[in-house]
Motif scaffolding. Structure first.
Motif, PDB file in Angstrom:
ATOM      1  N   TRP A 326       0.841  -1.208   0.000  1.00  0.00           N
ATOM      2  CA  TRP A 326       0.000   0.000   0.000  1.00  0.00           C
ATOM      3  C   TRP A 326       0.874   1.255   0.000  1.00  0.00           C
ATOM      4  O   TRP A 326       0.604   2.209  -0.742  1.00  0.00           O
ATOM      5  CB  TRP A 326      -0.900  -0.009   1.239  1.00  0.00           C
ATOM      6  N   ALA A 327       1.922   1.265   0.834  1.00  0.00           N
ATOM      7  CA  ALA A 327       2.806   2.424   0.897  1.00  0.00           C
ATOM      8  C   ALA A 327       3.471   2.674  -0.450  1.00  0.00           C
ATOM      9  O   ALA A 327       3.629   3.824  -0.890  1.00  0.00           O
ATOM     10  CB  ALA A 327       3.856   2.222   1.986  1.00  0.00           C
ATOM     11  N   SER A 328       3.875   1.611  -1.125  1.00  0.00           N
ATOM     12  CA  SER A 328       4.487   1.750  -2.449  1.00  0.00           C
ATOM     13  C   SER A 328       3.506   2.342  -3.444  1.00  0.00           C
ATOM     14  O   SER A 328       3.855   3.209  -4.248  1.00  0.00           O
ATOM     15  CB  SER A 328       4.976   0.383  -2.935  1.00  0.00           C
ATOM     16  N   GLU A 329       2.268   1.893  -3.377  1.00  0.00           N
ATOM     17  CA  GLU A 329       1.231   2.424  -4.273  1.00  0.00           C
ATOM     18  C   GLU A 329       0.945   3.893  -3.996  1.00  0.00           C
ATOM     19  O   GLU A 329       0.520   4.632  -4.898  1.00  0.00           O
ATOM     20  CB  GLU A 329      -0.046   1.601  -4.130  1.00  0.00           C
ATOM     21  N   LYS A 330       1.193   4.329  -2.757  1.00  0.00           N
ATOM     22  CA  LYS A 330       1.001   5.730  -2.380  1.00  0.00           C
ATOM     23  C   LYS A 330       2.260   6.567  -2.649  1.00  0.00           C
ATOM     24  O   LYS A 330       2.366   7.699  -2.196  1.00  0.00           O
ATOM     25  CB  LYS A 330       0.619   5.831  -0.904  1.00  0.00           C
ATOM     26  N   LYS A 331       3.201   5.984  -3.404  1.00  0.00           N
ATOM     27  CA  LYS A 331       4.429   6.678  -3.834  1.00  0.00           C
ATOM     28  C   LYS A 331       5.421   6.921  -2.711  1.00  0.00           C
ATOM     29  O   LYS A 331       6.271   7.822  -2.804  1.00  0.00           O
ATOM     30  CB  LYS A 331       4.092   8.009  -4.528  1.00  0.00           C
ATOM     31  N   ALA A 332       5.349   6.130  -1.647  1.00  0.00           N
ATOM     32  CA  ALA A 332       6.382   6.208  -0.619  1.00  0.00           C
ATOM     33  C   ALA A 332       7.627   5.508  -1.154  1.00  0.00           C
ATOM     34  O   ALA A 332       7.571   4.349  -1.560  1.00  0.00           O
ATOM     35  CB  ALA A 332       5.909   5.541   0.668  1.00  0.00           C
ATOM     36  N   THR A 333       8.733   6.203  -1.177  1.00  0.00           N
ATOM     37  CA  THR A 333       9.978   5.621  -1.684  1.00  0.00           C
ATOM     38  C   THR A 333      10.842   5.052  -0.563  1.00  0.00           C
ATOM     39  O   THR A 333      11.781   4.307  -0.824  1.00  0.00           O
ATOM     40  CB  THR A 333      10.783   6.671  -2.463  1.00  0.00           C
ATOM     41  N   LEU A 334      10.516   5.417   0.669  1.00  0.00           N
ATOM     42  CA  LEU A 334      11.286   4.934   1.815  1.00  0.00           C
ATOM     43  C   LEU A 334      10.318   4.348   2.839  1.00  0.00           C
ATOM     44  O   LEU A 334       9.382   5.016   3.271  1.00  0.00           O
ATOM     45  CB  LEU A 334      12.086   6.073   2.443  1.00  0.00           C
ATOM     46  N   PHE A 335      10.540   3.092   3.198  1.00  0.00           N
ATOM     47  CA  PHE A 335       9.763   2.463   4.261  1.00  0.00           C
ATOM     48  C   PHE A 335      10.662   2.399   5.484  1.00  0.00           C
ATOM     49  O   PHE A 335      11.653   1.683   5.505  1.00  0.00           O
ATOM     50  CB  PHE A 335       9.304   1.065   3.853  1.00  0.00           C
ATOM     51  N   ASP A 336      10.301   3.164   6.495  1.00  0.00           N
ATOM     52  CA  ASP A 336      11.141   3.369   7.672  1.00  0.00           C
ATOM     53  C   ASP A 336      10.633   2.497   8.822  1.00  0.00           C
ATOM     54  O   ASP A 336       9.537   2.711   9.336  1.00  0.00           O
ATOM     55  CB  ASP A 336      11.099   4.852   8.049  1.00  0.00           C
ATOM     56  N   PHE A 337      11.436   1.509   9.214  1.00  0.00           N
ATOM     57  CA  PHE A 337      11.076   0.645  10.332  1.00  0.00           C
ATOM     58  C   PHE A 337      11.353   1.317  11.675  1.00  0.00           C
ATOM     59  O   PHE A 337      11.113   0.720  12.730  1.00  0.00           O
ATOM     60  CB  PHE A 337      11.832  -0.679  10.228  1.00  0.00           C
ATOM     61  N   THR A 338      11.889   2.503  11.645  1.00  0.00           N
ATOM     62  CA  THR A 338      12.115   3.378  12.802  1.00  0.00           C
ATOM     63  C   THR A 338      13.026   2.735  13.853  1.00  0.00           C
ATOM     64  O   THR A 338      13.763   1.806  13.566  1.00  0.00           O
ATOM     65  CB  THR A 338      10.788   3.874  13.403  1.00  0.00           C
ATOM     66  N   ILE A 339      12.973   3.275  15.061  1.00  0.00           N
ATOM     67  CA  ILE A 339      13.970   2.931  16.073  1.00  0.00           C
ATOM     68  C   ILE A 339      13.815   1.492  16.564  1.00  0.00           C
ATOM     69  O   ILE A 339      12.708   0.956  16.629  1.00  0.00           O
ATOM     70  CB  ILE A 339      13.890   3.919  17.255  1.00  0.00           C
ATOM     71  N   GLY A 340      14.939   0.880  16.898  1.00  0.00           N
ATOM     72  CA  GLY A 340      14.934  -0.489  17.412  1.00  0.00           C
ATOM     73  C   GLY A 340      15.751  -1.407  16.519  1.00  0.00           C
ATOM     74  O   GLY A 340      15.724  -1.276  15.294  1.00  0.00           O
ATOM     75  N   ASP A 341      16.473  -2.330  17.125  1.00  0.00           N
ATOM     76  CA  ASP A 341      17.372  -3.207  16.381  1.00  0.00           C
ATOM     77  C   ASP A 341      16.876  -4.648  16.349  1.00  0.00           C
ATOM     78  O   ASP A 341      17.664  -5.599  16.405  1.00  0.00           O
ATOM     79  CB  ASP A 341      18.774  -3.141  16.998  1.00  0.00           C
ATOM     80  N   GLU A 342      15.555  -4.830  16.259  1.00  0.00           N
ATOM     81  CA  GLU A 342      14.987  -6.167  16.186  1.00  0.00           C
ATOM     82  C   GLU A 342      15.530  -6.918  14.961  1.00  0.00           C
ATOM     83  O   GLU A 342      15.701  -6.346  13.893  1.00  0.00           O
ATOM     84  CB  GLU A 342      13.457  -6.098  16.106  1.00  0.00           C
ATOM     85  N   GLY A 343      15.742  -8.211  15.142  1.00  0.00           N
ATOM     86  CA  GLY A 343      16.384  -9.008  14.107  1.00  0.00           C
ATOM     87  C   GLY A 343      15.640  -9.062  12.787  1.00  0.00           C
ATOM     88  O   GLY A 343      16.270  -9.107  11.721  1.00  0.00           O
ATOM     89  N   TYR A 344      14.308  -9.057  12.826  1.00  0.00           N
ATOM     90  CA  TYR A 344      13.553  -9.195  11.579  1.00  0.00           C
ATOM     91  C   TYR A 344      13.802  -8.035  10.614  1.00  0.00           C
ATOM     92  O   TYR A 344      13.638  -8.184   9.394  1.00  0.00           O
ATOM     93  CB  TYR A 344      12.054  -9.321  11.872  1.00  0.00           C
ATOM     94  N   LYS A 345      14.208  -6.894  11.145  1.00  0.00           N
ATOM     95  CA  LYS A 345      14.426  -5.733  10.280  1.00  0.00           C
ATOM     96  C   LYS A 345      15.574  -5.956   9.300  1.00  0.00           C
ATOM     97  O   LYS A 345      15.580  -5.396   8.198  1.00  0.00           O
ATOM     98  CB  LYS A 345      14.686  -4.482  11.128  1.00  0.00           C
ATOM     99  N   ALA A 346      16.535  -6.795   9.693  1.00  0.00           N
ATOM    100  CA  ALA A 346      17.666  -7.081   8.808  1.00  0.00           C
ATOM    101  C   ALA A 346      17.212  -7.787   7.535  1.00  0.00           C
ATOM    102  O   ALA A 346      17.898  -7.726   6.506  1.00  0.00           O
ATOM    103  CB  ALA A 346      18.701  -7.921   9.542  1.00  0.00           C
TER     104      ALA A 346
END
Length: 407
Positions: A326-346
């Motif tokens: 949905w974010a891509s369809e709304k022309k978001a070029t950056l998806f920000d997972f924000t603060i935190g170093d959880e493993g899944y973000k890698a």
């Protein structure tokens, strides 16, 4: 230093101060300080349209925060606007002064809910405030503000847009957590195909099939106020349960937080920045997400899922992928997972950025506060950055939570 600022027309402020940055060039920066949102709204909204800034410092975000959360703590708003030539803003600092047992401290407005804190900068800020001059400007700003014991400006990125955060000129220390994000292409299917492994994609399809066997599976973006509020209620309830299960503080239970998320999300009906969405399976709420849409970036901030009923099917991942599409369809070029170093973000993020804290004493009482705060932050950073210590800490925290529940 003169007390005569530029002509602000309708922009009335409580303080106007001139600061001459470079006598040889006759360059001056004028300061005005606003003590309420209504007085600052026009200049703030106009400036953020073209300035470099994060969603957390936008007028809509902080106005809703103050109305629901900030005013309860008695924070004194100190919105600093630095003006350059022709009475054009160069920088906005959304600051406030809080009173605690350690004294009066200067903080970012919205500090409790902001993942990033930073100034709002004009595109030409660096041309008007040369490298090395910000420390002088900051000193004058502190002297202009009401008395306070110490400064605690947390979680600052090194960059604000394409500009270096001027606070890097001051003494900064590494925050305990970093931030993670991914650059998305215009075609989400291509992005997804390149980002995920064959095994991950097979598992995703298999779990979606299993969910569809339970009931019709669909991703919902509520478009009525009552539906938005219901989606928020479900998300917050699940997130609160998850936080309690691991022994983490349930910040969502604090007064005003639920209303904050509801009001900001409802504004999306009028092109506001808040957005809530969720995954339904057979008409039942399975997983949800909440975030912000601002200047081509989606900020992924709050997520949870119904573990007891749907956990084996990874509904959180199903919801995340739908949200990213949905974010891509709304022309978001950056998806920000924000603060935190959880493993899944890698698994998603190719971009990592550090965040920094600035602590500064302004009185003898502030020296004590600074020492205590620095000690706490050092311990926190040491634990979080050591996998073994962090695993031990989270295990003990969960055990304590279980002991409280059954004790």
């Amino acid at each position: 230093m003169s007390q005569n600022g530029p002509k602000m027309n309708e922009f009335e402020a409580s303080t106007a101060t001139e600061i001459r940055m470079d006598a040889s060039r006759s360059t001056s920066v004028f300061l005005t300080i606003y003590s309420d949102f209504a007085s600052a709204e026009k200049v703030w909204r106009r400036f953020e349209e073209y300035a470099d800034c994060y969603a957390f410092q936008s007028f809509d975000f902080l106005d809703v925060w103050y109305r629901n959360i900030g005013h309860r703590s008695g924070v004194e708003m100190q919105l600093v606007v630095a003006w350059g030539a022709a009475a054009k803003p160069l920088m906005i600092l959304p600051l406030g002064i809080e009173t605690s047992k350690l004294g009066r401290k200067l903080v970012w407005l919205g500090n409790e809910v902001n993942d990033y804190n930073a100034p709002i900068l004009a595109p030409n800020f660096g041309d008007c405030v040369a490298e090395g001059d910000f420390s002088r400007l900051w000193s004058d700003i502190l002297d202009t503000l009401p008395a306070h014991d110490y400064v605690e400006l947390m979680r600052q990125p090194k960059m604000v847009g394409h500009q270096i955060n001027p606070f890097t000129e001051l003494g900064l220390k590494l925050n305990a957590s970093g931030t993670h994000m991914t650059q998305m292409s215009e075609d989400f299917d291509t992005y997804y195909d390149e980002k995920r492994t064959s095994k991950a994609k097979r598992q995703f399809r298999s779990r979606r099939k299993q969910l569809n066997e339970i009931g019709e599976t669909k991703y919902v973006h509520p478009n009525k106020v009552e539906d938005i509020h219901a989606s928020i209620d479900n998300l917050v309830a699940l997130k609160s349960e998850a936080l309690k299960a691991i022994g983490a503080p349930d910040f969502l239970a604090q007064p005003g937080y639920l209303d904050f998320y509801k009001e900001l999300s409802a504004q999306s009906l009028n092109e506001g920045i808040g957005h809530v969405s969720h995954l339904e399976v057979g008409g039942e709420y399975a997983a949800g997400n909440w975030g912000l849409v601002f200047k081509g970036r989606f900020y992924y901030l709050l997520a949870s899922y119904n573990g007891p009923k749907f956990g084996r099917y990874a509904p959180g991942l199903q919801a995340l992928v739908e949200l990213m599409r949905w974010a891509s369809e709304k022309k978001a070029t950056l998806f920000d997972f924000t603060i935190g170093d959880e493993g899944y973000k890698a698994e998603w993020c190719e971009i990592h950025e550090d965040l920094y804290d600035h602590i500064q004493a302004r009185s003898l009482r502030g020296v004590v506060a600074q020492s205590l705060t620095n000690g706490f932050l050092l311990a926190k950073r040491t634990i979080k950055q050591n996998p073994k210590l962090w695993a031990l800490f989270t295990k003990l925290r969960a055990k304590l939570a279980n002991h409280r529940d059954f004790g």
